[in-house]
Design a protein around this motif. Structure first.
Motif, mmCIF file in Angstrom:
data_model
loop_
_atom_site.group_PDB
_atom_site.id
_atom_site.type_symbol
_atom_site.label_atom_id
_atom_site.label_comp_id
_atom_site.label_asym_id
_atom_site.label_seq_id
_atom_site.Cartn_x
_atom_site.Cartn_y
_atom_site.Cartn_z
ATOM 1 N N THR A 15 35.195 37.527 51.304
ATOM 2 C CA THR A 15 36.158 37.728 50.193
ATOM 3 C C THR A 15 37.422 36.915 50.408
ATOM 4 O O THR A 15 37.972 36.294 49.470
ATOM 5 N N ALA A 19 38.840 33.964 47.961
ATOM 6 C CA ALA A 19 40.200 34.005 47.408
ATOM 7 C C ALA A 19 40.986 32.773 47.805
ATOM 8 O O ALA A 19 41.768 32.206 47.020
ATOM 9 N N SER A 23 42.544 29.860 45.225
ATOM 10 C CA SER A 23 43.989 29.633 45.209
ATOM 11 C C SER A 23 44.410 28.237 45.629
ATOM 12 O O SER A 23 45.604 27.936 45.680
#
Length: 457
Positions: A15, A19, A23
């Motif tokens: 995860t 992420a 980003s």
């Protein structure tokens, strides 16, 4: 618990990486067919990975569909192979259990499922042989000879079949072929060797024994004895026609077995016939001290041709002291004394052995002494009656048959080195095949077997 913790940690790491990719700053410009796309860099990487995973999954499904027939065929082959191996195993068990009919059916099933495995056909041939279907067994064996992996086993089967059908020449042919193919085949070497012995082809037989490999002391001793027996057989065969070669063979046997009585007797007789009395007597004295064999003492007494009975008794006295140390010595000394009409000496020689354990030889000689010394027919008949019930004296014995002389093979079984100097178990007897060169003992005389030479009773 550890597995759950590992799964949670792995999920958090994945995860966090997703992420982080989303980003990332920057955009990626894609133009194709008039269309332009400018996704963020992280989203582009994520979509690329997703597309790659989808392609891999789709390719895996397509590949499985394409290779499905081949996989099914391989699984079928593996299943047939497992069934064939199981059938082969069950066939071996059935054959060993004494059910050849079921073994043949299972062997055929194994051969159908394992067409390239020669063991299945070999087992079917064995089962055919056990059932009694000789023709089918022969066909299987002959087909297996062409394969170098099964040629020796097929020849062994054909050999057994020929023996079962009482075809010795055919069996010998298969044994010779197997020996040429594999010199280390023990059954083939034994069959060929026994044929040489049976035919009296001693040169070929001893040549086979000479090349035998030995690995321990017991095998070395067995080889030396077989060599000595064959050399003695060669000497015995040519003792009259070719005495010098016969003497060489006998002396060779004595080098191999220094106390072998049959070889010593042959060598001594040849020495006597050549006028070499001293050599003969020296050899006989040595063999007598080692074995105490009565034939040796009797030949020693007759070593001087033309000697009178008194001279023979005197010569026997040089060999046997009084009182005689064992029954064999007493018998030969008493025999010589009776021939010289020295009844007292004969009686004194036998006196220590006339008790309850007196043998047939002792009782028979005592009957002669009673009749010759005092003319007492009653006592003579008593001793003769006792001789009928008395234990027998040792003699050359093989397979329940007794002989006046040693022979290299048994006339019943053809076995080499079958004759032993021992008390016969049964009363069958066989006279000597030829007259000896010098007088030999007529009554079996008591002495231990040659294996216990040097410790006469």
């Amino acid at each position: 618990m550890i597995r759950l913790a590992s799964w949670i940690v792995g999920s958090l790491i994945i995860t966090a990486l997703a992420a982080w990719l989303i980003s990332l700053d920057g955009t990626l410009t894609l133009e194709a067919a008039g269309y332009r796309m400018q996704p963020q860099l992280g989203v582009a990487i994520f979509l690329f990975l997703l597309v790659a995973i989808v392609v891999i999954i789709v390719w895996g499904v397509v590949r499985r569909v394409i290779s499905a027939p081949r996989s099914m065929a391989r699984r079928n082959r593996e299943r047939r192979r497992e069934q064939g191996v199981e059938a082969l195993s069950d066939a071996i068990i059935a054959l060993q259990a004494g059910d050849p009919a079921r073994a043949r059916l299972l062997a055929r099933e194994a051969q159908a499922r394992l067409p390239s495995n020669p063991a299945a056909r070999l087992l079917e041939a064995r089962a055919d042989l056990a059932v009694g279907d000789m023709a089918a067994a022969r066909e299987h064996y002959r087909a297996l000879i062409a394969d170098e992996r099964t040629a020796l086993a097929a020849l062994a089967g054909l050999y057994e079949q020929a023996r079962t059908q009482t075809r010795p020449e055919a069996a010998l042919t298969f044994a010779r072929k197997a020996l040429a193919l594999a010199p280390q085949a023990g059954w083939a070497a034994t069959a060929v060797f026994e044929d040489f012995v049976r035919r009296g082809q001693w040169a070929e037989a001893v040549a086979m024994v000479n090349v035998e490999a030995v690995s321990n002391r017991e095998q070395r001793a067995r080889k030396r004895r077989r060599q000595a027996v064959i050399e003695t057989a060669r000497a015995r065969e040519t003792e009259t026609s070719a005495p010098l070669p016969a003497l060489d063979h006998a002396l060779t046997a004595l080098k191999l077995l220094p106390d072998f009585v049959p070889a010593a007797l042959i060598a001594a007789r040849i020495h006597v016939n050549r006028g070499e009395t001293r050599k003969a007597m020296s050899l006989l004295r040595r063999i007598w001290r080692a074995t105490g064999h009565p034939d040796v003492a009797l030949l020693y007494a007759h070593a001087q041709p033309g000697a009178s009975a008194v001279d023979r008794l005197k010569r026997m006295g040089e060999l046997v002291e009084m009182p005689p140390p064992h029954r064999a010595a007493a018998l030969v000394l008493a025999r010589a004394a009776i021939d010289a009409y020295d009844w007292s000496k004969a009686r004194d020689a036998l006196a220590p052995f006339t008790g309850k354990d007196a043998t047939q030889g002792i009782a028979s000689l005592m009957a002669e002494i009673e009749e010759g010394q005092s003319g007492d027919q009653g006592k003579a008949r008593e001793w003769l009656a006792r001789a009928v019930r008395a234990p027998r004296d040792p003699a050359w014995t093989a397979d329940g048959l007794t002989s006046d002389e040693w022979e290299p093979i048994s006339p019943i079984t053809g076995r080499l080195d079958a004759f032993e100097w021992k008390v016969p178990v049964v009363a069958s007897s066989r006279p000597a095949s030829a007259e000896p060169a010098l007088p030999m003992v007529q009554e079996p005389l008591a002495v231990l077997p040659l294996a216990q030479a040097g410790n006469p009773q």
